[in-house]
Write a protein that holds these residues in place. Structure first.
Motif, PDB file in Angstrom:
ATOM      1  N   UNK A   9       0.746  -1.276  -0.207  1.00 39.68           N
ATOM      2  CA  UNK A   9      -0.093  -0.086   0.080  1.00 39.68           C
ATOM      3  C   UNK A   9       0.679   1.171   0.103  1.00 39.68           C
ATOM      4  N   UNK A  10       2.116   1.302   0.311  1.00 41.86           N
ATOM      5  CA  UNK A  10       2.981   2.363   0.287  1.00 41.86           C
ATOM      6  C   UNK A  10       3.274   2.514  -1.409  1.00 41.86           C
ATOM      7  N   UNK A  11       2.635   3.612  -1.851  1.00 38.42           N
ATOM      8  CA  UNK A  11       2.770   4.155  -3.569  1.00 38.42           C
ATOM      9  C   UNK A  11       3.861   4.802  -3.739  1.00 38.42           C
ATOM     10  N   UNK A  12       4.259   5.401  -2.591  1.00 39.89           N
ATOM     11  CA  UNK A  12       5.650   6.390  -3.050  1.00 39.89           C
ATOM     12  C   UNK A  12       6.732   6.387  -1.921  1.00 39.89           C
ATOM     13  N   UNK A 350      10.862  -2.541  -1.512  1.00 44.68           N
ATOM     14  CA  UNK A 350       9.618  -1.872  -1.850  1.00 44.68           C
ATOM     15  C   UNK A 350      10.310  -0.402  -2.490  1.00 44.68           C
ATOM     16  N   UNK A 351      11.171   0.216  -1.798  1.00 47.13           N
ATOM     17  CA  UNK A 351      11.674   1.473  -2.237  1.00 47.13           C
ATOM     18  C   UNK A 351      12.347   1.484  -3.490  1.00 47.13           C
ATOM     19  N   UNK A 356      12.206   2.295  -9.365  1.00 46.65           N
ATOM     20  CA  UNK A 356      12.468   1.748 -10.750  1.00 46.65           C
ATOM     21  C   UNK A 356      10.821   1.585 -11.581  1.00 46.65           C
ATOM     22  N   UNK A 357       9.801   1.275 -10.763  1.00 44.53           N
ATOM     23  CA  UNK A 357       8.585   1.393 -11.464  1.00 44.53           C
ATOM     24  C   UNK A 357       8.134   2.647 -12.091  1.00 44.53           C
ATOM     25  N   UNK A 358       8.529   3.751 -11.183  1.00 47.70           N
ATOM     26  CA  UNK A 358       8.191   5.200 -11.484  1.00 47.70           C
ATOM     27  C   UNK A 358       9.080   5.559 -12.724  1.00 47.70           C
ATOM     28  N   UNK A 359      10.137   5.387 -12.802  1.00 45.23           N
ATOM     29  CA  UNK A 359      11.237   5.355 -13.584  1.00 45.23           C
ATOM     30  C   UNK A 359      10.780   4.939 -15.061  1.00 45.23           C
ATOM     31  N   UNK A 360      10.368   3.627 -15.106  1.00 45.47           N
ATOM     32  CA  UNK A 360       9.658   2.889 -16.091  1.00 45.47           C
ATOM     33  C   UNK A 360       8.759   3.719 -16.828  1.00 45.47           C
ATOM     34  N   UNK A 361       7.728   4.138 -16.010  1.00 42.98           N
ATOM     35  CA  UNK A 361       6.473   4.577 -16.401  1.00 42.98           C
ATOM     36  C   UNK A 361       6.766   5.836 -16.954  1.00 42.98           C
ATOM     37  N   UNK A 362       7.678   6.681 -16.578  1.00 40.45           N
ATOM     38  CA  UNK A 362       8.126   8.190 -16.934  1.00 40.45           C
ATOM     39  C   UNK A 362       8.807   7.988 -18.264  1.00 40.45           C
TER      40      UNK A 362
END
Ligand SMILES: Cc1cc2nc3c(=O)[nH]c(=O)nc-3n(C[C@H](O)[C@H](O)[C@H](O)COP(=O)(O)O)c2cc1C
Length: 405
Positions: A9-12, A350-351, A356-362
């Motif tokens: 549930x930690x999104x960021x 998780x961090x 990496x997920x944010x990087x990938x999406x961006x």
């Protein structure tokens, strides 16, 4: 009460910070979360990143995105690593080892601090080839030489000497929390420990964290001044850096560079790279955010040596901002530290996953399929972005060619 927070549930990274704050007594949380004096520089690090806008580009095939980055002959799965953090086991027991192992698992670099709570030998083992060593130059040349010899024997390929510590930063939260050497159980500390029983029990089991590389030397320390004298010196100069360059056969980075002339001088002395860093806003309160000084440093260096950047990375997009403005690679200290504070090894995992997920999406939104694809063109021109903010109607009148450069 849940013993472990639900990390999914930690999104960021900010969510992980909040979870860590709930688990850790205030004096220990502040030790990591806090910055110098009024913490203006700490805040500016985050704001300056957020102020840089990136213009999405579409109708590019981004079905296969490659976030790998190669540095000093080694290919990592993402263009960031863990910055060196001293005494992190005071934040969460065994934080150092958890992070070293997680960095290895995700194939990103882990930088072992001179002031870590775990010895550099154990950290080299845990990071399994993904470890670098950060050197604090001591006031005692024998102490410095012994650290370098140990780092060499542990086969660290990269040494990062930290330049921004002619003195320890003045951290007002730590003063207010009355952090002292030796540690004192004031009534306030006892109250804080009682309010965080899980942390207190875990810490009790693991024993008092120390600065492991200097454990023998610091045994007799009775004040912060004693500790500082062993760890750092106000007398580290360019001549000393030249001698270090001659002494260390591996790659040498200088951490804490904020001025283009200093960056150039590092290159002239034969260093392999610099880390544009303000120590996460922990050294001075009056300085600039790193992302603001990066372009002039990159311009001055003209590609002569590698540029790494830290201080304020909290989002995957910050990695893109840093790359677009001239950095080859980034480090983050608190982002992964908050992860370990939120949930130990699983939290550190998780961090890294969040970043990496944010990087990938961006990257997908920017039409970039590789890190090399990210260039200055991704940055929304400043004039345009302020015009949009102050007068959205003007946006419609802008010629289409100036929407993205
Ligand atoms: C609690 C703490 C301890 C740190 N200890 C060290 C250290 O031992 N050596 C060092 O070179 N930098 C140290 N730093 C600075 C980090 O390496 C890095 O520059 C900083 O955390 C980057 O900012 P960020 O936390 O916003 O990512 C420390 C930072 C924090 C937060």
């Amino acid at each position: 009460m849940r013993l472990l927070p639900n990390l999914d549930r930690a999104a960021s990274i900010e969510d992980l910070r909040v979870l860590a704050k709930r688990r850790i007594p205030r004096f220990a949380f502040d030790l990591v979360d806090g910055g110098a004096e009024s913490e203006r520089n700490l805040r500016r690090n985050l704001e300056a990143f957020a102020e840089i806008e990136l213009t999405p580009r579409y109708m590019v095939d981004v079905g296969a995105i490659d976030t790998r980055a190669t540095l000093f002959g080694q290919t990592f799965d993402a263009p960031f690593g863990m910055a060196p953090i001293g005494m992190l086991n005071a934040f969460w027991p065994d934080a150092d080892l958890s992070l070293a192992r997680i960095c290895k698992r995700h194939n990103i670099p882990y930088v072992a601090s001179s002031a870590a709570s775990t010895t550099l030998e154990r950290l080299a083992e845990a990071a399994e080839g993904n470890g670098w060593f950060q050197l604090y130059v001591s006031g005692d040349p024998d102490v410095t030489e012994s650290l370098i010899a140990r780092a060499e024997a542990a086969q660290y390929p990269v040494m990062m000497v930290t330049a921004d510590v002619p003195a320890a930063g003045k951290r007002d939260r730590d003063i207010r929390n009355q952090l002292a050497v030796p540690f004192r159980f004031t009534p306030e500390v006892v109250m804080q420990l009682m309010a965080r029983p899980l942390w207190s029990l875990a810490s009790l089991r693991h024993g008092k964290p120390n600065i492991a590389n200097y454990a023998d030397l610091l045994q007799s320390a009775t004040s912060y001044a004693d500790v500082q004298k062993t760890l750092i010196t106000p007398r580290f100069t360019w001549q000393d850096l030249g001698r270090l360059r001659d002494r260390w056969r591996g790659k040498l980075l200088v951490k804490g560079i904020l001025h283009p002339d200093d960056a150039l001088r590092c290159a002239e002395l034969g260093c392999d790279g610099i880390v544009v860093s303000n120590h996460g806003g922990r050294q001075v309160d009056f300085g600039p955010p790193t992302i603001a000084v990066l372009p002039s440093i990159a311009e001055a260096l003209g590609g002569r040596v590698k540029i790494l950047l830290d201080s304020g990375v909290r989002r995957g997009a910050d990695l893109i901002r840093a790359k677009a403005l001239g950095a080859h690679f980034a480090l983050t200290g608190r982002a992964l530290a908050f992860g370990v504070g939120a949930g130990g090894t699983a939290g550190a995992d998780r961090a890294v996953e969040i970043l990496t997920l944010e990087l990938h999406r961006a990257m997908g939104q920017l039409g970039a399929t590789s890190i090399a694809d990210i260039g200055n063109a991704a940055i929304t021109p400043r004039k345009q972005s302020t015009a949009i903010a102050s007068d959205p109607a003007k946006y419609r009148d802008l010629p289409s060619s100036s929407i993205s450069s």
